[in-house]
Design an enzyme around this catalytic site. Structure first.
Site, PDB file in Angstrom:
ATOM      1  N   THR A  18       0.843  -1.183   0.000  1.00 36.51           N
ATOM      2  CA  THR A  18       0.000   0.000   0.000  1.00 36.51           C
ATOM      3  C   THR A  18       0.885   1.242   0.000  1.00 36.51           C
ATOM      4  O   THR A  18       2.091   1.171   0.244  1.00 36.51           O
ATOM      5  CB  THR A  18      -0.923   0.017   1.222  1.00 36.51           C
ATOM      6  OG1 THR A  18      -0.121   0.087   2.418  1.00 36.51           O
ATOM      7  CG2 THR A  18      -1.793  -1.232   1.275  1.00 36.51           C
ATOM      8  N   GLU A  55      -5.697  -3.394  -2.112  1.00 37.20           N
ATOM      9  CA  GLU A  55      -6.336  -4.541  -1.450  1.00 37.20           C
ATOM     10  C   GLU A  55      -7.404  -5.214  -2.301  1.00 37.20           C
ATOM     11  O   GLU A  55      -7.875  -6.303  -1.953  1.00 37.20           O
ATOM     12  CB  GLU A  55      -6.969  -4.083  -0.126  1.00 37.20           C
ATOM     13  CG  GLU A  55      -5.979  -3.625   0.922  1.00 37.20           C
ATOM     14  CD  GLU A  55      -5.626  -2.142   0.840  1.00 37.20           C
ATOM     15  OE1 GLU A  55      -5.072  -1.605   1.813  1.00 37.20           O
ATOM     16  OE2 GLU A  55      -5.899  -1.511  -0.227  1.00 37.20           O
ATOM     17  N   LYS A  98     -15.775  17.431   8.898  1.00 35.71           N
ATOM     18  CA  LYS A  98     -16.978  17.391   9.733  1.00 35.71           C
ATOM     19  C   LYS A  98     -17.185  18.768  10.344  1.00 35.71           C
ATOM     20  O   LYS A  98     -16.447  19.201  11.227  1.00 35.71           O
ATOM     21  CB  LYS A  98     -16.866  16.332  10.821  1.00 35.71           C
ATOM     22  CG  LYS A  98     -18.225  15.990  11.449  1.00 35.71           C
ATOM     23  CD  LYS A  98     -18.162  14.717  12.265  1.00 35.71           C
ATOM     24  CE  LYS A  98     -19.554  14.259  12.676  1.00 35.71           C
ATOM     25  NZ  LYS A  98     -19.533  12.980  13.421  1.00 35.71           N
ATOM     26  N   TRP A 143     -21.187  16.159   7.510  1.00 35.27           N
ATOM     27  CA  TRP A 143     -20.057  15.831   6.658  1.00 35.27           C
ATOM     28  C   TRP A 143     -20.015  16.708   5.413  1.00 35.27           C
ATOM     29  O   TRP A 143     -21.043  16.991   4.794  1.00 35.27           O
ATOM     30  CB  TRP A 143     -20.124  14.364   6.218  1.00 35.27           C
ATOM     31  CG  TRP A 143     -19.968  13.368   7.320  1.00 35.27           C
ATOM     32  CD1 TRP A 143     -20.908  12.473   7.758  1.00 35.27           C
ATOM     33  CD2 TRP A 143     -18.803  13.136   8.114  1.00 35.27           C
ATOM     34  NE1 TRP A 143     -20.401  11.710   8.778  1.00 35.27           N
ATOM     35  CE2 TRP A 143     -19.112  12.096   9.020  1.00 35.27           C
ATOM     36  CE3 TRP A 143     -17.534  13.719   8.159  1.00 35.27           C
ATOM     37  CZ2 TRP A 143     -18.193  11.626   9.953  1.00 35.27           C
ATOM     38  CZ3 TRP A 143     -16.622  13.230   9.092  1.00 35.27           C
ATOM     39  CH2 TRP A 143     -16.955  12.206   9.975  1.00 35.27           C
TER      40      TRP A 143
END
Length: 557
Positions: free
Chosen positions: A184, A334, A450, A455
């Site tokens: 990653t 992934e 936030k 959001w």
């Protein structure tokens, strides 16, 4: 039914026998001119020759003592030689470990040690890294250099292949054993290794080729600009090999001019890269058209974009100015990586407002992949699945036969959760899913803003800002606010020759599309936005740069 193992040798044998005359083209570096600029040279070969050399590579590695399960790393650009490694290393039972060439040397060495690589195949372009790697990676037994000029103590790739036996016999491989490995990007903490099995590699190749996925067939010419070290170039080298599509590699030459020339010269039908690549290409296509010398890209059916979201303005610009279709695909290290592809449903015109809105989403899941949305913890400590209504944002979960169930050495297990008796991977993305199955990434969970308990999607604001004629790039980050907890700050790179449009103009530009409380408190102009090794904005660095910033301009930087 017969229990036939799904392994990479089946892909190698397919290109060796069925597609041996299909072309593999590579743009290689042939030196530098008097001004120090790299000079490109086109190399042409065929799948048949690539397959022959891949088998010689497999023999050579076996003769060096490489055993099934051993990791063989590559530090290389996109080219026919890297494709040989893709096919040859897994076919002899070892694990192809593609290492990101853009990492800091310390991180490269950390990954080589963590993966316990026994052999490193490195492009001669990166030969300067070899002494440090050799000194700090004690488990590396052999370093093989692709191209001339390898330092003393290394093995020459061409000599190794020439001396290897041509009588290689495939070992008896278990389809569930590892074929490849990627790490990653490590934006939070150390990178994590993901192992891809032979089975997942073959299944991913089969599922990513059909018409309502990437639409790859034998008649196609595919140029993957996405690096082969980045999630196996989104699986395209294997997908093309399974389908018989010719492959074009542009190596280290990914600027707009080089890309445009290769697309035209090689009559490419499908290409794939991150948004920054397509921004450079669009600028070159616009320049050429204005100069009265447009490129002939009539064979180009789709430009696949991934890595990060492409603005709707970019999608519209390619379509309206050049008749080219930019198609989103989404995935992660992934997920091998393809999870979704944006395609039009019946009855929706590609060039309608609805069509452009759908193209700006990341698309629908490909067969065998499942997606779900999960809430944050409720007041009583539970999590809930959320409605697929196109509006409700939640944590995006994925599962499927090419989605990881764990990281290498069992690290990061908090990313894998059980829900209703099924194992899911928590992607770290915040997304919506609508009734037709279209997924739309709103943000990474760590980048979501936030404000006052609600959001705000930084991605939506960024894509809207990049539609402004003065703005070349935009990144939106959270700044601390004593009343609302967090508020959005827009960081902009302007187009050449443009002046800062000003707060009032930019706010008025965004206002028709967003609620008032979504609008950024400030718009700061910078010379450049830091970009990571996979082409994404490094918002972590921006947050550090603007730590303590207030909208009045009193920044503690």
């Amino acid at each position: 039914m017969m229990d036939v193992p799904l392994t990479v040798p089946t892909i190698l044998e397919r290109v060796r026998t069925l597609y041996r005359d299909r072309e593999v083209v590579s743009l290689l570096m042939a030196g530098r001119d008097q001004g120090g600029a790299p000079v490109a040279q086109v190399h042409r070969t065929t799948y048949g020759e690539v397959a022959r050399r891949a088998l010689h590579l497999a023999s050579a590695l076996k003769e060096l003592g490489v055993r099934p399960g051993d990791r063989v790393a590559t530090l290389a650009v996109n080219s026919y030689r890297h494709l040989e490694a893709y096919l040859g290393i897994p076919s002899m039972g070892a694990v192809l470990h593609t290492v990101n060439i853009r990492l800091h040397p310390d991180q490269t060495q950390w990954i080589l040690n963590h993966a316990e690589d026994r052999v490193l195949i490195v492009e001669n372009l990166f030969a300067a890294m070899i002494p440090s790697i050799r000194a700090n990676c004690p488990k590396l037994e052999h370093i093989i250099v692709m191209g001339a000029g390898g330092p003393e103590g290394t093995l020459d790739y061409e000599t190794l292949l020439a001396q290897a036996s041509g009588d290689f016999e495939y070992p008896d491989l278990d389809e569930r054993q590892a074929a490849a490995m990627c790490y990653t990007s490590g934006t939070t903490g150390n990178p994590k290794g993901v192992l891809y099995s032979h089975r997942s590699t073959v299944l991913h190749s089969l599922a990513s080729a059909p018409k309502d996925a990437l639409n790859v067939g034998e008649r196609d010419v595919v140029m993957a600009i996405v690096p082969m070290f980045h999630v196996n170039a989104w699986g395209l080298p294997y997908t093309c090999a399974v389908a018989g599509a010719a492959q074009v590699f542009c190596g280290m030459f990914s600027d707009g001019v080089s890309v445009a020339r290769m697309l035209e010269q090689e009559k490419v039908s499908i290409t794939a890269g991150v948004p920054t690549i397509w921004m450079g290409l669009l600028a070159e296509l616009d320049r050429a058209r204005e100069a009265g010398q447009p490129y002939d890209l009539s064979r180009l059916e789709s430009l696949v974009v991934g890595g990060s979201a492409a603005p709707e303005a970019l999608i519209r610009a390619f379509q309206t100015r050049h008749g080219l279709t930019l198609r989103h695909a989404w995935g992660m290290t992934e997920t091998h990586p393809i999870g979704t592809v944006s395609v039009m449903p019946p009855g929706v015109s590609l060039t309608s407002d609805e069509g452009y809105a759908l193209q700006a989403k990341q698309g629908r899941r490909v067969p065998l992949v499942e997606l779900e949305l999960l809430s944050d913890l409720t007041d009583d400590g539970r999590v809930e699945t959320l409605p697929h209504d196109g509006h409700t944002m939640g944590r995006l979960l994925a599962r499927g036969p090419w989605v990881a169930s764990s990281y290498y050495k069992g690290e990061g297990q908090a990313n894998f959760i059980e829900l209703s008796g099924k194992l899911w991977f928590d992607t770290g993305d915040i997304a919506t899913l609508d009734e037709r199955g279209y997924m739309h990434i709103q943000d990474r969970s760590k980048d979501l803003i936030k404000s006052g308990g609600e959001w705000i999607s930084s991605v939506d604001l960024e894509n809207a800002l990049m539609a402004h004629p003065a703005v070349a790039q935009a990144a939106v980050i959270a700044i601390a606010d004593p009343k609302w907890d967090e508020r959005p700050l827009a960081v902009l790179v302007l187009r050449p020759g443009q002046q800062h449009p000003g707060h009032a103009e930019l706010t008025a530009f965004l206002a028709p599309r967003f609620a008032k409380w979504w609008l950024p408190d400030a718009y700061e102009v910078v010379q450049s936005i830091p970009i990571g090794a996979t082409g994404k904005f490094l918002k972590r660095e921006l947050r550090d740069q603007f730590a303590g910033y207030t909208a009045s301009g009193t920044a503690a930087r």
